[in-house]
Structures are given as C-alpha cells and as structure tokens.
Design an enzyme around this catalytic site. Structure first.
Site, PDB file in Angstrom:
ATOM      1  N   SER D  98       0.817  -1.219   0.000  1.00 37.40           N
ATOM      2  CA  SER D  98       0.000   0.000   0.000  1.00 37.40           C
ATOM      3  C   SER D  98       0.851   1.271   0.000  1.00 37.40           C
ATOM      4  CB  SER D  98      -0.947   0.011   1.208  1.00 37.40           C
ATOM      5  OG  SER D  98      -0.233   0.251   2.390  1.00 37.40           O
ATOM      6  N   LYS D 141      -6.274   4.562   8.261  1.00 31.54           N
ATOM      7  CA  LYS D 141      -5.172   5.361   7.726  1.00 31.54           C
ATOM      8  C   LYS D 141      -5.548   6.847   7.636  1.00 31.54           C
ATOM      9  CE  LYS D 141      -2.944   1.654   5.140  1.00 31.54           C
ATOM     10  NZ  LYS D 141      -2.841   0.964   3.823  1.00 31.54           N
TER      11      LYS D 141
END
Ligand SMILES: [Ca+2]
Ligand SMILES: [Ca+2]
Ligand SMILES: [Ca+2]
Ligand SMILES: [Ca+2]
Ligand SMILES: [Ca+2]
Ligand SMILES: [Ca+2]
Ligand SMILES: [Ca+2]
Ligand SMILES: [Ca+2]
Ligand SMILES: [Ca+2]
Ligand SMILES: [Ca+2]
Ligand SMILES: [Ca+2]
Ligand SMILES: [Ca+2]
Lengths: 276, 276, 276, 276, 276, 276
Positions: D98, D141
């Site tokens: 990611s 996140k």
C-alpha cells in the site's frame, strides 16, 4: 561398479585413496580423481563443493592447493584458465583433505597435458607452500589399493605415495608386506609436492632458475608454457577483435612463408623464454 | 499426459529413462530432456537445479558434462554460448546422474543444430573424459521405454542405449526379450559418449586430427563450427560498435561483388579450417 | 477488489486463469499477468520468484519460456533487453507452470509493443521449443473466466485458450456450454505457442524464411525489430561516448536533409532486413 | 518520537500511511517515506528489504514501481542512476504494497528534484502500468493522518490520497467527516499514478508527445532531464579519461566565451529536445 | 580492557555510546567506532554486518548514512572510494541505529582526512537527508561516558552530543549534573548532522554555494576534494595504461619546470573549482 | 602430527598461538598461519571463513587487517593483488581475533617477499589503525609455545610477542619464568603492528616521509614496491594487448642494448621513487 585402472597413464586422472566404514569394520578403496582444464578467468571448480557433496575440510584443501598454484604461476600476472576437480562415481559426499596432494598433481597434469601413471595410488594433504602434511587411515588406504591392484593383477610397477610423517603409522597386513618385500608393490613416502609430481608424472617438477624459468622437460615448464599459451590466446582474441581480417578460430593455421605453424612458433618462443 | 514421441528426429530433444516407485512396485518411464543453445558468456543453466528441483548427484552430472564440453571445445579460448537443460513436464524433482549421457548428447545436438532420433531412449552417466559409467534400474528403464513405444506402435527402429557395464544386470521381461530376438527392439551398449552420439545423431562424433580439426560431416565439426560462428558474432558485434556504418542486425547480408552471403563465407572459412 | 477487464486490448497485459480452493470447494478466477520490457542486459525478472512468492514449478516455467525467447531471437548475438513479469494483486504465492504460455505471449507483446486482447483468458504450459503442454483444473478455470466475463457483460468475443491435450478433460457447467453453443463464448485449443500468439495478439506469429527474417506485419517481425532497435541503441550509446558532439538523449531527432527522422530510418532499415 | 511534518514541501519525502494493531484495537499512523537518488548503474535499493525488515509483498511493490520507472524512462537505453527508498524510524518491519504509490511519487521527486507537499498523506498500490490498486485499512489510515495533522494544527490544506476503488470502503469518524464537510481536510481518490503525482508535486505529470518528449514544466520532463544529465555525466566522465586536459570535477564550470555555464547549456539542449 | 581515549584527536575514530544490560541493571559504556577510507568502487563495508554481528536496525542505519553521503557527493558522477566501518573490540553484536550519526561523522573524517576530537561522545540516528532522529537510553549513555572520562581524568573539554529530541528525556545523576553546572562536562543537542560535524571535526560542515562548491576550510570541501583526487587517480591510472612512458606509481613526482609537485597542482585546481 | 618449526625463517609463515580446552584443563598450542599473495583484483581470501570453519570474530579480525592494509597502501589507487590466509592443519574451526596481528605480519611478509622468523610465536589483535588490542589466555599461549620449543630444543632466540595490555595478566609457570630469567626465552610486549613487524621480519616497518615514500630497506618499502610491480604488470598486460609484437610472458627478458633486464629497470625505477 567403480571404473578403476592401475595400468597405463591418463592426463588429469589420479588414483586417490579413501577409507569406508561399515559398523566396526573400515577398509580402504581407491577413488578416481579427475581434473580438466581449459581457457577461463582463473576459477577452479571443486565439483563436490559446488553441489554440496564436499565437506569443509575437503573444500579447504582445494582452496589451499589453488593458492599454491596461483602463488607459483600467477604471482605477477592473471592466469587465464579454469579447472574442474571431481571425485568420479562418488555419490555420498567426501571430506578430509587427504586427497589434496593427489588433486594438485592431477591439476598440474591437466594444465601441462602430461599423463599421470595409473599404477600408483596417492594420499596426502598439502599446504600453501607445497609441503606434505600427514593424513589418517594410512594402512587401510594402502591395503585397499593393494587389494584393488591384486584383482586387476599385480604388474610389479604398482604402489602408493604417502606423506613421510605417516611412515611411523605403518602396520600393514602380512600379504602386503610380503609383496613389498618381494618388490611387487612399493610405498613412496614424500615430504613435498614436487616428489609426488615426479613419481606420478614421470619427470622432474623443475626448480625455478634465477630468471624465473623452469628446466626444459620439467612439469613446471609444461605448466608455465600452457599458461603462456592461454595468455597469448587472450591477446590473439583481442587482436582478432581489432583486426577483422585475422582468422577467428583459435586453431593453428599454417604460415606459408616460414614453413612453420603459428602454434609451433608460439610454443618455441615460450620455450625459449623458459630456457633463459 | 506426458508429451512423448518415439519416431522422427528433433534438435535438442532426447528420450531419457527414469524409474518411478509406488510402494513396493517400481517401473520405468521415458522422460523428455530438452536443450536449447544460444549466444551467451559460457553459462549452462541446469533448469532443475536452478529452481531446486534437482538433487546434488544430478547437478554433479551436469557440471561434469559441462567440464567435458569446455575442455574439448574451449581448451584455449572462451566459448561465447549459453545453454539450458530441462526435464520437461517433470514436477517433482530429479536426482541421480543417469541422465548425464543423454543430456550431453542433447547439448551437442542443440549446439551443432543436428537432430536427435526419437526412436532411441538413453540412460548412462558420463565422466569428465567422456567415458560412460554404469547406472541403476537398467531393466525397469528398458521395459518402460519398450512399453511406451508399444503404446505408440513398434516401428522396428526403436531401442535403448545403455552403459556397457550394465549388460551383466540385464534380466528383461519375456515380451521385451522376444521383441529383441525378433529384431523389433534393440539394446545398444556403449562405453564412450562418442558411441552414443553416433547412435542418437546418426553421424560419427569425429576424431580430432593433428591440426586440431574434426572430419567434415562429423558431429564435433558441426559443434566446433557453431562455436566459431558465435566467436565471430562477438567480433562482428564489436566491429559494429566501432564502425557505425556497418549493419547492426546480425542476420546475413548479401555481398554484391562476390555473389556469396557473408554468413556463407564465414561458414566456408571455418569448414576449411576443419578440413585441415 | 481485483482489477479485471475482458474488453479492449493492452500491451503486456494478459488474462491468466487460476484455481482457488476453500475446503472441499475449488473454483476458477482470472489473474492478471503483466509484463514490461526495457533496455537491459538480458535479464528477465520473475517478480514472484524474486520476492519468494513463486513456487519451483512456476519458476521453472519462466526459465523455460526465457530459453524459448533467447534461442529464437538471441541464437547468434546478445539481446540488450530486460523484462519483468508479475502476477498483479497476487499476495499469497503462485505455483504451477500453467501460466507460462500466457506469460510468454505477454512478454512478446511487451517487447513487440503489440496489444493483447483482454477478451480471452489463457491457460497452458509451454516447453523450450514452443510446444504447449497440458495443465490441471481446466474446467474450473474456464468456468471462472466465464463467470467473470458474465459479471462485466458477455460481448460475444470472449473465450479461453487451452492446451489441445486438455480437450478430453472438458466437463463444463451447462450455462457455459449453452453460451458456447450460442456462440457467445469460445474455447480455443492450441498445440503451439504460435497459435496462442495469433489469437491473443491478432496477427500471425510469423514463420522465419530462408534468410532468417519474419514476414512483415507478423509478431515475430515486430519482436525482432525491437531487439534490433535495442542493439542499435547500444551502438549509438557507444558512438556518443566516442563522439562528444553527438546528441546524448536517445529520442528521435529530425534529420533536416532527408526529411525523415532517424528513428524512422532505423525502423525502415530493419524492416528492409526482415523483408529479405 | 516520530519526525512528522504536515506543512511545507521536501524533495524525496512522502507521508505514507500505516495501520498498527494492539490486541483488538488498530489505528492509523503516518510513516515517513524518504528517497534519495544519485549517479549509479540502475539499482534501486529497497532499504527495508536489504536489511530483511520488509516483507515479500512490500518487496514486490518496489519491484513493480521499478519496472514502471524503467519501462517509462529506460525503454531504449540504460539509466545511469541509483536510488534508495527507506521507511524512516521504522524499526519492526513493513509489509503490504500500500506504500508503493507513495514510494513511486517520492522516487520521481528525488530524481526530478521537485519537492513533495507534506500536507498530504498517501496510500495506494500501483501496478507496472501506473494503474492504482486498492489497499486495506483505508479508514484507520485516514483517521490516523487526520489525528496527526490535528496535533500539529489543521491548516486547511491537508488531506489524503487514496485509491479510487477504496471510496466504497469509507466509513470515517464523525470529527473527520465534519472537517471534510467544513473544507478543512480533503480526500483525493485517484486511479492512476499521474493523478497522485500532480497532487503531491504540484504540477502535471506530463503526457508524452509524438516525438517522445514531455511538456515543459511537467514532472516527467524534469525526470527525463535528470536522466539525460546522468547520461551526459557518463559521457563527460569518459571524455575526461580520454582528454587529460579536461576538468575532472563534474560541477559546472563557467564557459567564458558564451557567458553561459556548461550545465545551463546541457539543460537547455535537453529541454530543446523535450520541446520537439 | 577496552582501548579508550577522551583526549586528543584521531582521523576516522569516534567515541560512540552504548548501553549494556546485566539482569535488572543497565549502564552506559563508550564504544570506539573506527572508519578507514581508500580507493575503491563505491562500497562501504559495514564490518559488523559483514560478519553477522550487526542487527537489522544497525545495518539499516549504515545504508541510510551511505545514501546521505552518495546523494550529497555522488549525485551526478560515480564515487571511486571504499570505506570500512567497525565497532572496535565489540565481540557480541550491535543493533539499533543510535550510532549512525557518529558513524557518518567518522566516515567524513576518514574521507576528508580531518581528525575527530576524542573529548566528545556521540549518540544519535540520522536520516537520508541529514536530520537527526532521537535514540534510547540517553541518560545511561551520558553517565557511562562521563564515568569513563572521570577514570581518565576530566579535562573540562569533555561532553556528549545527543539528538535535540532527547533533551526532554534527560534525568541525569547528581554528579553528572554537578559537573555540567560547573562547566566541566557539556551536553550538545543537535538537530542536523552538520552541527555534529562541526562539534566533532572542529570546523564548519560547509554550505554548498550556487556553483555547487563548498567554502574553503569546510569539512564538505575537504571531502569533495578527496573525491576529486580519487576521480583524478582513476583518470591518471587510465592515462598510464594508454601512455606506457608515464610514471606508474601513483605517488607525487616533482615536476621540474614548474617547481610544484603534480599532486599540489591537482589539489590547487580542485580547490579553485571549489572556490567558485 | 602438526608441522611446527621454531627455527629459521619462512616467507608468509607465522607461529600463531591458540588455547585448547579438554574438560577442565586448557593449554596452549602453536598454530601455523600461512599466507600467499599473487596478482589479483584486491581480494583477500580468509580460507577458514570461506569454508565456514572460522567464527564471526575471526572473520571480523581479517576484515579489519584488510582495511588496515588497503588504507595504508591503496589509499589513492587500486591494489592489483590477491592473498590467501589459512590456519594450517586446523580441522575444527577457529574463532577470536587474537591471530589478526600475526595474520597481518604474515600478509606483509608474503606481499613483500620478506621471511618471518620462526623463533617467535605471536598473539594479539589489531585495529584498523594498527593499534594492538589485548587478547585472552595469554599465559596458556606462552606456556604452550615454550613447551613446543622445548621439545624441538631451546635455541636462546625463541620467545613470544604479546599485546602490551596483557602484561598485567602474566602469571607464568616457574620453568618458563626461569628460562626467561636465564635469557633463554623472551616476551616482547607490543602496542602497534609496526613493533611486531620489526620483531618478526627483522627490519624496521618504515615511517612514511613527506613525499609518501618509505625508507629503503624497510618492510613497508618492500610491500609498496611489490604493489608497484603488480600495478606495472597490469599496465604491461594492457600494452601487450595493444602491441601484438610485444612479449606476452611476464617474466624478465634481457634488453640487449642497456645490459639490464626490464624487471631490474622496473625495480630500480620504483626504488628511486621510494627514495624521494
Ligand atoms: Ca573477444
Ligand atoms: Ca578487445
Ligand atoms: Ca559488443
Ligand atoms: Ca566496443
Ligand atoms: Ca555510455
Ligand atoms: Ca556499449
Ligand atoms: Ca571514469
Ligand atoms: Ca573510458
Ligand atoms: Ca589501470
Ligand atoms: Ca583504460
Ligand atoms: Ca590481456
Ligand atoms: Ca589490463
């Protein structure tokens, strides 16, 4: 099932000696060491190590004989060769450095294109300076080679090369002793690799003179000459690249005018250098 | 599900023989060995080893046949080639060196661009000097290849190549013996790689003459010629770099004046060298 | 969450087919294979293997397709390229060689800059000579690709490429069979990589003629042309080094006099060579 | 204890987003990605992987962004650069891909010497063609980056870049939603790396024109220009070797006659090329 | 038994600070970091890592300081040097990146041939851009260095360099605080490597001017000059090869006419470049 | 069975000292260190490490002495040599860095072709700057070497070299003390490698003068001269490539006109340089 020969002579092939143990019993068996050499960039492939069939001590032995070779012949310039050392038909791993003396002789044979007598078995370890070091199982190894020769037929020329330090360990079977006493089998004790070379390759190893050359006809002269040919081959190869008209195949081509092949000229030139 | 053929001929493709065991039973199966060769810097990729599907003994066999090839064809100069050896459709690992004789023949076929007959299966190990060494499971391997041929239809040209030392282990099933007696299946026992080469590639391996050349039409002449082409390709490549006007693509370009392509000229020149 | 497309065409992108198992159930899923190619020194990076997400059989498949590519296009000279093969959004490891046929097609697409149709899924293994070998799970793979296309909408152009040897394993679900019978989905069985190339890239693979060239417009001609451009790029690069005045950036520069860019000239020249 | 900044701009420094789990709880934390670039032979050092702190998926992500970079800028010639990618103050290992979108942006920033805004955090995976792929933990996140910005003080310019596929996973805390609604925090959903580049580097990525150049002022133009400088540096270096009188230190030297530094001339020349 | 000095100055030698734990107790100890530099091809040998005595975080620290060095001094051309970093008399492994700031200073000292004061101990981690990052055990480290200095005798010039972020962790023993208050021991908190350089090497690190040069007398100027000497050495070496008549030994040879040694001329020239 | 000598002198051979433990008892034994040197590209092979018989601390010791050698003799140019360090007849692994001082002396002996006295045993570790560091088991080591000399016969010239820091650990057996008091055995405590060099090689190590040369007759002068010969050998080798007519074999060839061999001329030239 092992290929074995104790007669004649073969380039790059040496009769090594090993000890095998089954339960309480242990006995000696010859083991064929084979070495090939060709153009390369200095690498010696220890085939047993490469495939993880060689133990650390065996690998150390091969590194040490490599150091000996490079320090003697490549002290001041690169060596453009490659060599491969194998224990033939050995399928279960080798260890110990007792083959390093024989491996070094086989390597010099392959490089110098000088045949090794198959009549002699050899055991011994060698250090970086060419000194022979003692090994284990000397009696089993001698008896094993003697037995293998007997099966093929004793010729009177057979025997073994052992380290001089192992003389005091000798306690051989009566039949082997009898053959030795009768002059039908011999034990050669050596303290330096040069002695083993002379016994196996049938000519003196050669002592370097003040100009850095070896006596004509010596083993070291033949080895130095091969290294010079390889060095020259590299040069020729580069010349070919720069001069497209030159012949590409590195095999001898007759030179009309001189009535002498180029390869012969090369050899004569190096021999000349060695004679100095 | 295995691709298998026991007719015709294919460059770089050899019918190897393997033994498979299920519980108490063990039987032979043909296993296709394939080899490709191309321009490179001397590396032979043993694909089974590279992906960790090959055992130590198999890897040792490939190193030994590599030594044989380089010592014969690259003794005095670098070999600008690469080759890849694979066991096709083999998914569970191989070991043993009984394929090394067949792998070496496949390698010479791929380099020399000479087809291998698919009518013969081959088993045998080879040492650094080209001598054939005995292997295990000779009966199962022969019976397995015979069965596979029977399924495809016996042509009368089929058979197997085995090491001469394995003759004494022969104890074949009655149907195989009958086919052999009837001349519909053959067993060829060989003691050197040159004999296997002649059987598989249909022409003599070739004996090096005093000038270092091989007889025209021999396998070794074709192999040496390919190495010369690769060597020349390197030279051409460097020339191209130095002479921007020259053609970049390394395919033949007709040379107007001589009425002969450059590649043909190269080939003729090397052939000439080999004829010496 | 998987990026998936079964329409249009993309350079270097291929719809592979995989089987996933949960407990007793196993079903097929498309898996995107992506390939990029650029200037380099001959290395093909199997990204799955590099990060240890690829099993031995998958790695073997990539080595074999690499051999195929190098033996076909680099038989006589070095190939100045690099390529990278990845399974996109694959996070848990791949094995088996059933993707190697698709990977080879993706590689040729990336090198030749020819787009791959996304309408077709592909499964199959390839050997060093370009022959297709059978794979497992053919029904699940076909059904999985069919289902994925259905979700996106069947266009009538979709279908799968499978090895010819797997035809006898076909036992498809009724809805898939119905779509096939209705001409809304197709199964293409292939026996050589050239057939898969033609299906995926939409033009013939190309047969080498006597001069070693491929027919204009063929896939292999485009690939050979790209290799020639890379070879030329190396030459240009060396020229730059030797001629400081020359342009450094390897992008086309208009040549005033001829009214033709240098890159076009290069392309025309190689095309000319291929036409021979 | 983490160095963190959400204001200003820094070359080669990117605010990545990670998720940390303690027992049942998991929350997001910004994680600084840093990239340096310098002259070299094409290697990108993934520092986490080099010291075995990076997992396989993270390593795969870096290989894939490397392929993207080389295929875009090194398609036809070698790239003389090196780069180093690190997760700063990360001491316990990273995995997942990611970060690869952010790492690629940081890499382009370091090569092109264009600063990255620190106001934005970024998460997303990228494939070999520059397409953005979805990631996990998108809410944690975003919330983690929002919280870190809050601690430093919201400026109104802050926000995050996420993959477009993750929009449907958004389920943010009320305070984050309120800030978004109030225009004090922004979520940018992207589907290609070019969009992320423009957001982070503040100028368009740049579309290649028919001559292979990028628009002046674009990120890709700056990157291509730096590669041209490195390519030229290699050439200059070789020239120095051949012309002992030339300056050795590769820093700009004023050229008296033209009133223009050599570096400027180099830059102008390449810019010219890019403008074509 | 540890060699330790807290007086004078030594090139390439730095007093690092470590924490040792025995059961519940943990205390600080100085640890000598040594760095050598010589001609090479860009490799920095982390000796602890090479022999597997260094942990992953320590290795990461060395990679990061390597990136810093190469990005600063090798941004546009290769660096022809090698360096070796060791923890002297450290026999049981090191980890953590708290030595990286001191290692970087030692590296710059060895390259620039500028001595490091032994009066100061240093702890701190550095990122790729030269920013200092906080470390653990700051109190034990300071107290350990203080105790070691006390044993040798406090000179009034001793002290430690710590990261600015660790100021808030300071909770020192009363005797250390007393020495600090009395001006007999000092704590220097730094936020960038340049500050540590100036403290340890006794001259400013140096700020690059618009022409890419560093101020005369600065550390970075000395480092850049040494890189220029190495670059020049490579050039001279190549010249020697091309001009057989030139002197081979790369030590200064007096140039009769100019009354100035060649090495001096080289140094003057680079200094000139740096002055721009 | 160990080869051992405590008389005379040998190039590249040093009497190291080791401690062996059996149950509660531990005693010292001499251990022969051997070093060879030849043309190469800068690699020092630690044979124990290469075959995994050397521990991490021993490997670290060899890396550190390598750094010392390269920083002293290769600071500004490449060193074209290779060396090999072995523990002879050591079959069970070595560790610790107490041999590094002796290994460094053996290395300098092999490079400079200056013999090492066999009358002295040596123990001690060395850092990157040539400082001697203390070791363990000093009493057992001294007593072991004393006993080995006694067996061969004390000559009055025998003794050991130990680190100066180990003086305070001395607690020797009465018979050894008696021999020392009687002047029949000596203990030399050293603090730098130069002192050990002078004791083992029988001439001063040599202090570099302002021109970078060492005094004639010193060990470092001989070592520098050998490096110059190797550097020259590389040059000659390149000349051969460029001038096909030149002699290929790198052994001295008499130059008729000058009455002086080329090698002598080379040696004289370098000696001249060293005299500056
Ligand atoms: Ca060549
Ligand atoms: Ca050349
Ligand atoms: Ca070339
Ligand atoms: Ca060239
Ligand atoms: Ca170039
Ligand atoms: Ca080139
Ligand atoms: Ca250069
Ligand atoms: Ca050059
Ligand atoms: Ca040189
Ligand atoms: Ca040169
Ligand atoms: Ca040469
Ligand atoms: Ca050379």
């Amino acid at each position: 099932n092992q290929l074995f020969s104790c007669e004649g002579e073969v380039i790059g092939q040496v009769n090594g000696l090993t000890v095998v143990s089954y339960g309480d019993a242990s006995f000696g068996l010859p083991s064929r060491i084979s070495v090939t050499a060709h153009y390369g960039s200095g690498e010696i492939t220890d085939i047993e190590r490469d495939v993880e069939l060689g133990g650390a001590i065996h690998s150390k032995g091969v590194l040490i004989l490599t150091s000996y070779l490079k320090a003697r012949f490549g002290a001041e310039h690169p060596l453009r060769f490659a060599a491969n050392i194998a224990f033939e038909q050995s399928y279960s791993g080798v260890d110990g450095d007792s083959a390093s003396l024989g491996e070094l002789c086989g390597l010099l044979s392959a490089i110098g294109k000088l045949p090794v007598t198959q009549s002699l078995g050899i055991t011994g370890s060698v250090n970086q300076f060419g000194e022979v070091q003692p090994i284990g199982g000397v009696n089993e190894k001698i008896e094993g080679f003697f037995a293998a020769c007997q099966l093929k037929g004793l010729t009177g020329h057979q025997g073994v090369i052992i380290p001089v330090q192992n003389i005091r360990h000798l306690m051989l079977r009566e039949d082997v002793l009898a053959a030795i006493r009768a002059g039908r089998f011999r034990i050669h004790a050596v303290s330096r690799v040069e002695e083993a070379i002379e016994l196996l390759l049938g000519r003196p190893a050669g002592v370097m003179d003040a100009e850095g050359s070896y006596p004509e006809g010596s083993v070291f002269a033949a080895v130095a000459e091969r290294f010079a040919v390889w060095h020259d081959a590299e040069k020729d190869d580069d010349e070919d690249e720069d001069k497209p008209a030159a012949a590409v195949v590195p095999v001898p081509v007759a030179v009309a005018a001189s009535g002498e092949s180029r390869a012969t000229a090369v050899r004569r030139r190096h021999r000349g250098v060695n004679k100095h």
